[in-house]
Write a protein that holds these residues in place. Structure first.
Motif, PDB file in Angstrom:
ATOM      1  N   VAL B 260       0.831  -1.215   0.000  1.00 24.59           N
ATOM      2  CA  VAL B 260       0.000   0.000   0.000  1.00 24.59           C
ATOM      3  C   VAL B 260       0.862   1.261   0.000  1.00 24.59           C
ATOM      4  CG1 VAL B 260      -0.156   0.097   2.521  1.00 24.59           C
ATOM      5  CG2 VAL B 260      -2.042   1.019   1.130  1.00 24.59           C
ATOM      6  N   GLU B 384      -6.137  -7.668   0.202  1.00 25.36           N
ATOM      7  CA  GLU B 384      -5.547  -7.000  -0.956  1.00 25.36           C
ATOM      8  C   GLU B 384      -4.383  -6.130  -0.503  1.00 25.36           C
ATOM      9  OE1 GLU B 384      -5.831  -7.322  -4.057  1.00 25.36           O
ATOM     10  OE2 GLU B 384      -7.612  -8.596  -4.138  1.00 25.36           O
ATOM     11  N   PRO B 385      -3.155  -6.456  -0.888  1.00 29.66           N
ATOM     12  CA  PRO B 385      -2.004  -5.648  -0.466  1.00 29.66           C
ATOM     13  C   PRO B 385      -2.055  -4.218  -0.996  1.00 29.66           C
ATOM     14  CG  PRO B 385      -1.302  -7.750  -1.440  1.00 29.66           C
ATOM     15  CD  PRO B 385      -2.771  -7.639  -1.666  1.00 29.66           C
ATOM     16  N   GLN B 386      -2.655  -4.034  -2.156  1.00 36.90           N
ATOM     17  CA  GLN B 386      -2.619  -2.708  -2.785  1.00 36.90           C
ATOM     18  C   GLN B 386      -3.307  -1.648  -1.936  1.00 36.90           C
ATOM     19  OE1 GLN B 386      -3.103  -2.844  -6.911  1.00 36.90           O
ATOM     20  NE2 GLN B 386      -2.956  -0.651  -7.182  1.00 36.90           N
ATOM     21  N   THR B 387      -4.401  -2.038  -1.287  1.00 36.83           N
ATOM     22  CA  THR B 387      -5.110  -1.093  -0.417  1.00 36.83           C
ATOM     23  C   THR B 387      -4.875  -1.415   1.059  1.00 36.83           C
ATOM     24  OG1 THR B 387      -7.054  -2.529  -0.545  1.00 36.83           O
ATOM     25  CG2 THR B 387      -6.954  -0.666  -2.082  1.00 36.83           C
ATOM     26  N   LEU B 389      -6.273  -3.877   2.339  1.00 38.44           N
ATOM     27  CA  LEU B 389      -7.576  -4.327   2.810  1.00 38.44           C
ATOM     28  C   LEU B 389      -7.366  -5.550   3.694  1.00 38.44           C
ATOM     29  CD1 LEU B 389     -10.715  -4.009   2.550  1.00 38.44           C
ATOM     30  CD2 LEU B 389     -10.597  -5.841   0.840  1.00 38.44           C
ATOM     31  N   THR B 391      -9.239  -8.427   6.316  1.00 28.38           N
ATOM     32  CA  THR B 391     -10.483  -9.007   6.814  1.00 28.38           C
ATOM     33  C   THR B 391     -10.225  -9.527   8.208  1.00 28.38           C
ATOM     34  OG1 THR B 391     -12.374 -10.394   6.250  1.00 28.38           O
ATOM     35  CG2 THR B 391     -10.189 -11.397   6.023  1.00 28.38           C
ATOM     36  N   ASN B 416     -14.280  -5.982   6.554  1.00 28.69           N
ATOM     37  CA  ASN B 416     -13.265  -5.791   5.520  1.00 28.69           C
ATOM     38  C   ASN B 416     -12.904  -4.314   5.544  1.00 28.69           C
ATOM     39  OD1 ASN B 416     -12.683  -8.313   4.058  1.00 28.69           O
ATOM     40  ND2 ASN B 416     -14.857  -8.291   3.551  1.00 28.69           N
ATOM     41  N   ASP B 421      -6.863   3.404   5.221  1.00 30.68           N
ATOM     42  CA  ASP B 421      -8.079   4.179   4.979  1.00 30.68           C
ATOM     43  C   ASP B 421      -8.690   4.677   6.284  1.00 30.68           C
ATOM     44  OD1 ASP B 421      -7.964   4.009   2.273  1.00 30.68           O
ATOM     45  OD2 ASP B 421      -9.445   2.405   2.074  1.00 30.68           O
ATOM     46  N   ASN B 458     -16.805  -0.936   7.841  1.00 27.12           N
ATOM     47  CA  ASN B 458     -17.450  -1.892   6.933  1.00 27.12           C
ATOM     48  C   ASN B 458     -17.601  -3.270   7.569  1.00 27.12           C
ATOM     49  OD1 ASN B 458     -18.457  -3.324   4.766  1.00 27.12           O
ATOM     50  ND2 ASN B 458     -16.485  -3.479   3.713  1.00 27.12           N
TER      51      ASN B 458
END
Lengths: 503, 466
Positions: B260, B384-387, B389, B391, B416, B421, B458
């Motif tokens: 990220v 997801e490594p990109q964001t 994210l 769980t 999630n 963020d 979320n």
């Protein structure tokens, strides 16, 4: 068949054991057991075909566990001397005495046959520690180069872990054994970057109870997988994002093993069902009162616990309480019919379990830790004349075929889980229709296994697994295999992970 | 047995002498002596307990010079006079067989700790002298009140010795302890956890009182659907999430476009604003109460660490300051690779803070009209490594907040969310306090975090777990 390592046999196993067990008895222990363990481990990592790290470790130590006045006591140390063995026995008894006032339950163990000075060695051909480091690095560099030179691959990482475990066990009932096991866990990952995102593609070769021969083609086709990884990565980077919704899914064994591990393997550990893991990893929805009645899944579901599977990571001759390896049913025709237990749990619950025997599920990850109830190889059995993966896919009109493991998570009672994978193929009218990305599947355990319409035949069966399953306090790491065929599930919730991230 | 056990200092000195005699150009010897003791309980009774001593010796031999230097690393748990010679020989042979290491740098110049000659420190079951009786009382009290207690107490002391052929003689002893305790009644569960250095400040009866208070909140049960909810994360839950963020601060991984903190198109996001809020993420080995090792320790090389950096002095580091990404973790090699002026190896503590934030979790509750209060999170993994994210799940206590008060217990959820963020989206924060991550505290307990209010956390689905 390899021999037990001579250097381990040269250690004063019986002498140390005798000193510890005698001292424990003299101090009033009603039961005592001794372990001498040597665990050699090697970790080799390459980054873009360059050796990044290579580390060779050895953990050697001894442990004494006692039952004194109905209470457990345990101590571990590293000095291989009679004095140390005696001191550990004294510390273990002292620990039991200190703990006695806050122990409300007398410890009793299930009776087990006595095995006198027996030997067991796992199934492997080449001891990884007998292969020169340079030879190993050269092979991994070649594997790395093959992937890195392909178009669209920005970086490649390679990691191989190997473990050689020798154990001597003796208890006050007269059982003693010497056991040697070897395991190996390779992962090769290609990384790619597209215009606005990055992604990766990892090999699906599972860790295995094999030797270095695994890296040269016995048990896995590396040539085939390495040749395909770059193409799979490129397709994934260009793939469309999945539309969230409900799909029929065919799950490949390379992914399903992990779902089995989390939703069946851990859920059928009796210590969890009884609350012993409540503060840490949690309990289980599959409580003891439901044995024989809980509808775990569809009638095609047959799951076994197995300490005897060849090349299994959890395969042993004997567990850490001197119990011989066995195979038994956990789920039969979709119904919960068994648990994984150790000697204490077997004794305490023999009326409900219907047997006074442990099924050999006590294990400590080193001499420094207490044996705990640990997972056997828990495997979903194939249908004897079952379909191929292609035939399963042909039964799906609009669905997804899931290959390889990646992200995993399940709740503290093993109900709600979410998994991702390496590759997701859209299925249209019974045929694969290109990869999708951003896919995760989420379900409740019994709903998911209840939706399993068909399992594949023996030709689809693969033994997957993990080297590093965590459990207990203090945390211990265990290795375990899970065999399974491909399987077809109807109506599974599929998430779009980009949308889950709010983007 | 005639094997002679060596003191840590002897191990270092003899190891270095052997390495020099056998032709190593340089050598580092790491000795870690560990002493620990623990108590574990379930269903209102003690289940297991133990006292363990551990010892590990790592020899890092180098051959060659400059960037043509290769390293060999061998580790053993138990070393005698005889086996030390074997280890050193193996490390040198391994180095000679290896090619030049890309992270090769001259070894860190020598300094000597004033306490170098001291023996390793130890803990014993006596550390629970006050805690064990109060635990016994709490177990009896729970049984009498038809509650069940489950938990774990652990205390350890790690004494680390680092010696090198360039003169390093560093020693540091670090104690660390924690308690994690779960209480259950027929329908609900609650959790409390705390870190400690010596257990003199931990009272099992007080912990049980807090568990009882939280179980009392569950007198009313409310079903809440999945969705995005205003959610208060207490410091423990913030640590659950931010520890993962901390572990993603690897400079090389970011530089190579895998995290990220990678910049789209290449390079890192150092200098980017991650949050419009005045958020700070800071590490300092000297933080009072959160003391960590004051020098780099690396038994293998990786993205942000290098065996050549052993003994490198660790200094106070801002990872995020005023919402802006200031530093990523680097070895000396990766600092050069990603073109930053100084190496910033990882430090085993962090403090997350928000400038000007005051008050407690209870104060955030008092200011919330309608939303959720979590206790802690569990089984957190990267989706997801990109964001970044993640769980995971709520567990052992999710509560409904209405008009500034906790009014009932709520079902559990799967979430999630990305901690990066969350730092950009939180709308209120409290004062930073020492915290204990439910999931990572047994491994990484030196954290201090504030409570945060997330306006739209979320909750992806409902979990039946209770």
């Amino acid at each position: 068949m390899p021999d037990i390592d001579a250097a381990f046999l040269a250690l004063p196993r019986q002498e140390l054991a005798a000193a510890a067990l005698h001292r424990a008895r003299d101090l009033g222990a009603t039961f005592a057991e001794f372990r001498l363990e040597r665990i050699r481990s090697e970790s080799i990592s390459l980054r873009d075909s360059v050796l990044e790290s290579a580390k060779d470790d050895e953990d050697l130590g001894l442990a004494v566990r006692v039952i004194h006045d109905g209470t457990w006591g345990f101590a571990a140390g590293v000095a291989l001397t009679v004095d140390e063995a005696v001191v550990l026995a004294e510390q273990a008894v002292n620990m039991a005495q200190v703990s006695r006032p806050i122990n409300a339950e007398t410890i009793e163990l299930a009776d087990e046959p006595v095995y006198d000075d027996v030997t067991w060695i796992s199934s492997y051909e080449i001891d990884p520690f007998s292969v020169p480091r340079a030879e190993k690095v050269a092979l991994l560099t070649d594997y790395s180069d093959r992937v890195l030179k392909a178009d669209g691959v920005a970086h490649v990482s390679v990691h191989v872990a190997t473990i050689h475990e020798c154990k001597y066990y003796a208890n006050s009932a007269g059982t003693s054994y010497t056991q040697q096991r070897v395991r190996i866990g390779p992962t090769i990952t290609a990384h790619g970057v597209a215009e606005d995102r990055f992604d990766s593609m990892s090999s699906t070769a599972p860790p295995a109870g094999r030797g270095w021969e695994y890296m040269t083609g016995t048990g896995w086709n590396w040539d085939d997988e390495l040749a395909q990884i770059p193409g799979w990565l490129a397709e994934k980077l260009a793939a469309p994002s999945v539309e969230a919704g409900t799909y029929d899914v065919v799950v490949d064994p390379s992914n399903l093993w992990l779902t089995i591990h989390e939703s069946i393997g851990h859920a059928t550990e009796l210590d969890r069902a009884l609350g012993y893991e409540a503060n840490y990893a949690g309990t289980s929805f599959a409580t003891l009162d439901q044995l024989g009645t809980l509808k775990y899944g569809s009638p095609v579901m047959h799951v076994t616990g197995d300490r005897t599977a060849e090349n299994g990571l959890s395969t042993v001759g004997f567990d850490d309480e001197g119990v011989a390896g066995q195979q038994w049913d956990l789920v039969k025709d979709g119904i919960l019919v068994g648990y994984q237990v150790d000697r204490r749990m077997a004794k305490k619950n023999e009326d409900v379990l219907g047997t006074p025997r442990s099924n050999g599920c006590a294990y400590a990850d080193s001499s420094g830790h207490i044996p705990i109830q640990r997972m056997a190889n828990v495997s979903l059995q194939p249908a004897a004349d079952g379909p191929s993966t292609e035939e399963l896919i042909s039964r799906v009109r609009n669905g997804i075929y899931i290959v390889g493991d990646k992200s995993w998570s399940i709740d503290m009672q093993r109900y709600n889980f979410q998994f991702t994978g390496q590759r997701f193929y859209k299925i249209t009218d019974g045929k694969l229709d290109g990869q999708l990305r951003d896919v995760a599947y989420q379900a409740t355990t019994t709903d998911f296994w209840g939706s399993m319409e068909a399992v594949g035949g023996p030709q689809t069966y693969v033994l997957g697994g993990a080297l590093n399953c965590g459990k207990a306090e203090p945390s211990q790491s265990g290795a375990v295999s899970h065999g399974c065929p491909s399987a077809l599930f109807r109506g599974v919730r599929i998430l779009n992970t980009t949308q889950e991230a709010g983007r | 047995m005639t094997a002679v056990q060596l003191t840590p200092q002897d191990t270092v000195e003899r190891g270095l002498a052997l390495a020099a005699a056998e032709g190593a150009d340089d050598c580092v010897v790491l000795v870690a002596e560990t002493s620990s003791t623990n108590l574990r309980w379930a269903n209102n009774t003690l289940t297991t307990n133990g006292a363990m001593r551990g010892s590990s010796v790592t020899v890092i031999a180098t051959v060659g010079s400059g960037e043509g230097t290769a390293a060999g690393v061998i580790g053993r748990s138990s070393v005698t006079e005889d086996t030390l010679r074997e280890i050193v020989s193996a490390a040198i042979a391994t180095a000679r067989a290896a090619g030049p290491a890309e992270d090769a740098r001259p070894l860190v110049d020598g300094t000597a700790s004033a306490d170098w000659a001291l023996e390793p420190e130890e803990t014993t079951v006596g550390v629970y002298e006050k805690f064990a009786p109060s635990l016994g009382e709490s177990l009896k009290r729970a049984a009498a009140e038809k509650r069940r207690l489950y938990g774990f107490a652990n205390h350890e002391v790690v004494t680390l010795y680092v010696g090198s052929s360039t003169g390093l003689r560093l020693r540091q002893a670090l104690p660390r302890g924690y308690v994690s305790s779960t209480g259950k009644n027929d329908a609900h569960s609650a959790w409390v956890g705390t870190a400690t250095r010596d257990f003199t400040d931990v009272d099992a009866l007080s912990l049980d009182t807090e568990l009882t208070r939280r179980l009392g909140w569950a007198g009313r049960t409310v079903s809440v659907d999945a969705g995005r909810h205003p959610t208060i994360l207490p410091p423990a839950a913030v640590a659950d999430l931010m520890t993962y963020l901390y572990w993603q601060l690897d400079g090389r991984d970011a530089f190579e476009g895998q995290t990220v903190f990678s910049k789209s198109g290449g390079g890192t996001r150092i200098g980017d604003t991650l949050s419009s809020q005045p958020v700070n993420l800071h590490s300092d080995p000297a933080l009072a109460g959160l003391e960590a090792f004051a020098f780099a320790v690396a038994r293998s090389s990786g993205g942000s660490s290098s065996v050549f950096d052993n003994g490198l002095t660790l200094t106070a580091t801002d990872w995020i300051r005023g919402g802006k990404l200031e530093h990523l973790m680097t070895s000396r090699y990766t600092a050069d690779l990603i073109d930053v002026p100084t190496a910033t190896p990882g430090i085993e503590n962090y403090v997350l803070s928000v400038d000007g934030a005051t008050g407690t979790t209870d104060d955030l509750v008092a200011g919330l009209d309608n939303g959720l209060l979590l206790t802690c999170l569990w089984y957190i993994r990267v989706v997801e490594p990109q964001t970044l994210l993640l769980t995971g799940l709520t567990r052992d206590g999710v509560y409904l907040v209405e008009n500034g008060e906790v009014t009932g217990a709520v079902n559990n959820f799967r979430f999630n969310e990305s901690p990066v963020d969350l730092l950009a989206r939180f709308t209120a924060a409290g004062a930073t306090v020492p915290s204990f991550s439910r999931e990572w505290g047994d491994y990484f307990s030196r954290t201090a975090t504030p409570p945060l209010l997330i306006p739209d956390y979320n909750m992806s689905s409902v979990s039946q777990a209770s």
